[in-house]
Design a protein around this motif. Structure first.
Motif, PDB file in Angstrom:
ATOM      1  N   LEU A   1      44.173 -56.627 -13.348  1.00 51.70           N
ATOM      2  CA  LEU A   1      43.258 -56.536 -14.478  1.00 51.70           C
ATOM      3  C   LEU A   1      43.433 -57.730 -15.409  1.00 51.70           C
ATOM      4  O   LEU A   1      42.457 -58.303 -15.907  1.00 51.70           O
ATOM      5  CB  LEU A   1      43.501 -55.221 -15.228  1.00 51.70           C
TER       6      LEU A   1
ATOM      7  N   GLU B   1      36.674 -42.033 -11.292  1.00 47.61           N
ATOM      8  CA  GLU B   1      37.751 -42.925 -11.728  1.00 47.61           C
ATOM      9  C   GLU B   1      38.857 -42.986 -10.672  1.00 47.61           C
ATOM     10  O   GLU B   1      39.374 -44.061 -10.363  1.00 47.61           O
ATOM     11  CB  GLU B   1      38.327 -42.419 -13.053  1.00 47.61           C
TER      12      GLU B   1
ATOM     13  N   ALA C   1      36.806 -52.676 -12.759  1.00 48.65           N
ATOM     14  CA  ALA C   1      37.374 -52.418 -14.084  1.00 48.65           C
ATOM     15  C   ALA C   1      36.885 -53.404 -15.121  1.00 48.65           C
ATOM     16  O   ALA C   1      36.859 -53.104 -16.298  1.00 48.65           O
ATOM     17  CB  ALA C   1      38.905 -52.470 -14.015  1.00 48.65           C
TER      18      ALA C   1
ATOM     19  N   GLU D   1      48.018 -52.955 -10.568  1.00 49.78           N
ATOM     20  CA  GLU D   1      46.663 -52.846 -11.122  1.00 49.78           C
ATOM     21  C   GLU D   1      46.572 -53.567 -12.458  1.00 49.78           C
ATOM     22  O   GLU D   1      45.574 -54.254 -12.747  1.00 49.78           O
ATOM     23  CB  GLU D   1      46.303 -51.374 -11.303  1.00 49.78           C
TER      24      GLU D   1
ATOM     25  N   SER E   1      36.221 -52.966 -20.192  1.00 51.32           N
ATOM     26  CA  SER E   1      34.900 -52.505 -19.783  1.00 51.32           C
ATOM     27  C   SER E   1      33.904 -52.514 -20.931  1.00 51.32           C
ATOM     28  O   SER E   1      32.704 -52.613 -20.718  1.00 51.32           O
ATOM     29  CB  SER E   1      34.991 -51.093 -19.197  1.00 51.32           C
TER      30      SER E   1
ATOM     31  N   ARG F   1      42.019 -51.113 -19.850  1.00 52.76           N
ATOM     32  CA  ARG F   1      40.897 -50.920 -18.935  1.00 52.76           C
ATOM     33  C   ARG F   1      39.627 -50.590 -19.716  1.00 52.76           C
ATOM     34  O   ARG F   1      38.540 -51.105 -19.430  1.00 52.76           O
ATOM     35  CB  ARG F   1      41.233 -49.801 -17.950  1.00 52.76           C
ATOM     36  N   THR F   2      39.782 -49.743 -20.743  1.00 55.33           N
ATOM     37  CA  THR F   2      38.640 -49.387 -21.582  1.00 55.33           C
ATOM     38  C   THR F   2      38.132 -50.596 -22.348  1.00 55.33           C
ATOM     39  O   THR F   2      36.929 -50.851 -22.421  1.00 55.33           O
ATOM     40  CB  THR F   2      39.035 -48.269 -22.559  1.00 55.33           C
TER      41      THR F   2
ATOM     42  N   HIS G   1      45.521 -47.940 -19.680  1.00 52.04           N
ATOM     43  CA  HIS G   1      44.250 -47.217 -19.870  1.00 52.04           C
ATOM     44  C   HIS G   1      43.448 -47.847 -21.006  1.00 52.04           C
ATOM     45  O   HIS G   1      42.234 -48.071 -20.877  1.00 52.04           O
ATOM     46  CB  HIS G   1      44.525 -45.750 -20.181  1.00 52.04           C
TER      47      HIS G   1
ATOM     48  N   ARG H   1      40.224 -46.303  -8.448  1.00 48.01           N
ATOM     49  CA  ARG H   1      41.631 -46.721  -8.397  1.00 48.01           C
ATOM     50  C   ARG H   1      42.171 -46.675  -6.967  1.00 48.01           C
ATOM     51  O   ARG H   1      42.936 -47.553  -6.558  1.00 48.01           O
ATOM     52  CB  ARG H   1      42.473 -45.820  -9.307  1.00 48.01           C
TER      53      ARG H   1
ATOM     54  N   ALA I   1      41.816 -56.559 -24.654  1.00 50.37           N
ATOM     55  CA  ALA I   1      42.348 -56.167 -23.346  1.00 50.37           C
ATOM     56  C   ALA I   1      43.486 -57.086 -22.939  1.00 50.37           C
ATOM     57  O   ALA I   1      44.520 -56.628 -22.434  1.00 50.37           O
ATOM     58  CB  ALA I   1      41.236 -56.198 -22.299  1.00 50.37           C
TER      59      ALA I   1
END
Length: 646
Positions: free
Chosen positions: A174, A324, A268, A170, A125, A121-122, A118, A328, A132
């Motif tokens: 990412l 969200e 993402a 995922e 972005s 992902r933040t 999480h 996903r 990241a």
């Protein structure tokens, strides 16, 4: 905490199940005890009944004395886990014929991994990408094999393992996207090759590979990968999505923007231009809810229809959570149908039906009841051989006819690869809605979204602009009562109008509060007007005295105001009492704004008189009411002067 600290207990499930203290593995005993511990660990602090534990250990063939065996295993686990125990265990807790494993998220590698993904992902972005990248590598390093490797054949572990496997994929996608954004084409290609090979039908992984190859100047290979993927889909009676076809066309035309065009599956990590065009708050404080919703999706993938209901007041983040989840799910191969329930049902749709109507069509087809309509075009093709996610926002505000049709379809849905998620406003009586009763019959997962905490608001807004510091964010939390929508509206104001002496009420917030007020009966409005002139925390005894109403008659009015989200019931952070009714700052200001100056003076004078006659002037509080009452408090002035004489 140091890893050599003997009080530190860590639970590892991203591989063989282990428990470590101070970095050293503990002897958990026989496999059954490890299975029992895993069942409690997967519950994430929730109680698991003895009968559920028996089912987990012996499926449908429990031996005589199964209950005694469970209790014996629990006792031995306690002695291993709770080394310093004196009295009842604080880790493995007994709760009325059930047990719960109470450990923090930081002690579970599964939760640490989820939280890290999480954060990554933040960071991806919002930037910087290096953060990241680092976070993802740390998260991936937690894996030591398959999740729940030595007990993964248990039924209860399958769903949790599927969820973690999907999140692992995922995270790897990412990371490949981040590598591509950082210009590490070789690393991105290598990562994407592994992903595409492991999930040959997952479009997002193949798209990543195509983009990475093109960015590395290998246009021909990128097009060859597209043809390979298209052929694989054709064998299953499928074809690439329109977006992937556009990606292929862009590569053919040497369109450099295809590297930044991440498409619906890879949103993402937006391109730098998209970050400048629109700034979106990160999703914070909803990790547990997202985990439970992911479990609903996992059930659907396994062929068991899953349902969930997201409950919460307006602005609390229901729609944000649905968006969200949709992203996903799409990245995991779902066909997603997202409807804002509100359009009337029509039996004579044109070639392009509304999202609401199209969603009903999908449910009819999956349930074998076409009902005079059908999904046509891309929607039908997208959902034909893929798991389907149906999202209905504001389901409880939809027209009666729409809700009735939706209820009928949910009742008649057979088990299959479909998940239905409804978002509704806070409701105290689910039995009053046929739709909610239908979802309850489907054993829907119920999630209630609570206000965000101060630290979550800090995570949400710090970095939004140069005026927002952690201290500002805490002030925003207090002013907004933790409502994300209200925070966003406050941030639209100039910095000196958000909090502090110059603070203003955003127009949208004022309108929402006024709408609630007009719907309330006069006695509740009168109660709120009296409370607004006094204090943030309601003095219920004094209010009952002023309103000449017994306290027992006042309580239902207070609870109605809480139900309207104009008051809250919470613990008093100043420690004056264990709990109480609180008037949130913005709602209180709106109520005060509805009072004329003379009405305010009269109310302040009434409070001043009651406080004085009680024999306990309460210092500054009384003085404030006297000042606000002006000439109407002349008698109180005399009383205060008398009290001041020796």
């Amino acid at each position: 905490m140091s890893p050599t600290d003997n009080t530190l207990v860590e639970f590892r499930a991203l591989g063989p199940v282990q428990v470590l203290r101070g970095g050293s593995p503990l002897d958990l005993g026989p496999r059954q005890r490890k299975v029992l511990l895993t069942r409690l660990l997967i519950a994430e602090g929730r109680s698991v009944t003895v009968q559920e534990l028996i089912q987990s250990l012996w499926r449908n063939e429990p031996p005589p004395g199964a209950i005694s065996s469970v209790r014996a295993h629990i006792s031995r686990l306690r002695s291993v886990l709770d080394l310093e125990r004196r009295g009842p265990s604080a880790i493995l807790v007994a709760e009325s014929s059930a047990y719960a494993l109470k450990v923090g998220r930081e002690a579970r590698d599964t939760a640490v991994f989820e939280d890290a993904v999480h954060r990554a992902r933040t960071a991806a972005s919002r930037g910087p990408l290096a953060q990241a990248h680092r976070t993802l590598e740390e998260a991936l390093s937690l894996w030591r094999g398959r999740a729940f490797q030595d007990v993964g054949d248990q039924d209860f572990a399958v769903r949790a393992r599927n969820h973690l496997d999907a999140l692992l994929h995922e995270a790897r996608e990412l990371l490949a996207s981040v590598l591509l954004k950082q210009g590490d084409n070789t690393g991105a290609i290598s990562a994407a090759e592994v992903l595409a090979a492991s999930t040959p039908l997952r479009e997002a992984s193949w798209a990543l590979l195509m983009r990475a190859l093109y960015a590395d100047g290998r246009q021909t290979e990128a097009l060859q990968r597209y043809e390979r993927f298209r052929s694989t889909l054709a064998e299953q009676g499928l074809e690439p999505s329109p977006w992937l076809k556009r990606l292929q066309t862009g590569i053919l035309r040497h369109d450099a923007t295809v590297v930044d065009d991440v498409g619906p599956m890879q949103a993402a990590v937006p391109s730098p231009s998209s970050r400048k065009a629109k700034r979106v708050f990160p999703l914070v404080g909803r990790g547990e809810e997202m985990t439970q919703l992911s479990a609903v999706l996992s059930r659907a993938v396994a062929g068991r229809t899953g349902c969930a209901v997201i409950v919460g007041e307006p602005g609390i983040g229901k729609s944000r959570l649905l968006r969200e989840l949709a992203a996903r799910a799409a990245a995991s191969g779902f066909a997603v149908f997202h409807a804002q329930a509100g359009a009337p049902v029509s039996r004579n749709e044109q070639s392009a039906p509304s999202p609401d109507t199209q969603l009903l069509h999908v449910l009819r087809r999956r349930g074998g009841t076409h009902g005079g309509g059908r999904v046509t075009g891309r929607g039908a093709q997208a959902s034909a051989d893929r798991p389907v996610l149906c999202l209905i926002d504001d389901a409880d505000t939809a027209p009666t006819e729409y809700q009735a049709e939706l209820t009928r379809l949910i009742d008649n849905l057979p088990d299959g690869q479909i998940a239905v998620i409804c978002a509704v406003r806070d409701t105290r009586d689910p039995a009053s809605s046929p739709l909610l009763r239908a979802l309850t019959r489907r054993e829907a997962t119920w999630l209630t979204l609570e206000p965000l905490t101060p630290s979550e608001i800090v995570d949400m807004v710090v970095g939004y602009d140069e005026h927002v510091t952690p201290r500002n964010a805490v002030a925003l939390h207090h002013r907004s009562a933790g409502n994300p929508f209200v925070v966003g509206e406050l941030l639209k104001l100039p910095a000196d109008r958000r909090t502090g002496p110059g603070a203003r009420v955003p127009t949208a917030v004022r309108s929402a509060v006024m709408s609630k007020l007009t719907e309330l009966p006069i006695p509740i409005r009168s109660l709120l007007e009296h409370a607004a002139v006094d204090d943030e925390w309601l003095d219920m005894a004094l209010l009952a005295d002023l309103l000449e109403t017994p306290l027992r008659n006042l309580l239902p009015l207070l609870d109605s105001a809480v139900g309207a989200r104009l008051l809250t019931w919470e613990a008093d952070p100043d420690g004056r009492s264990t709990s109480g009714y609180r008037f949130p700052e913005l709602a209180r200001e709106v109520v005060l704004s509805t009072l004329s100056p003379s009405t305010r003076q009269l109310l302040h004078a009434a409070f001043a008189e009651r406080l004085t006659s009680s024999g306990d002037p309460k210092g500054e509080r009384l003085a404030r009411h006297v000042r606000a009452a002006g000439a109407l408090a002349s008698g109180v002035h005399t009383t205060l002067s008398d009290k001041a004489r020796p």
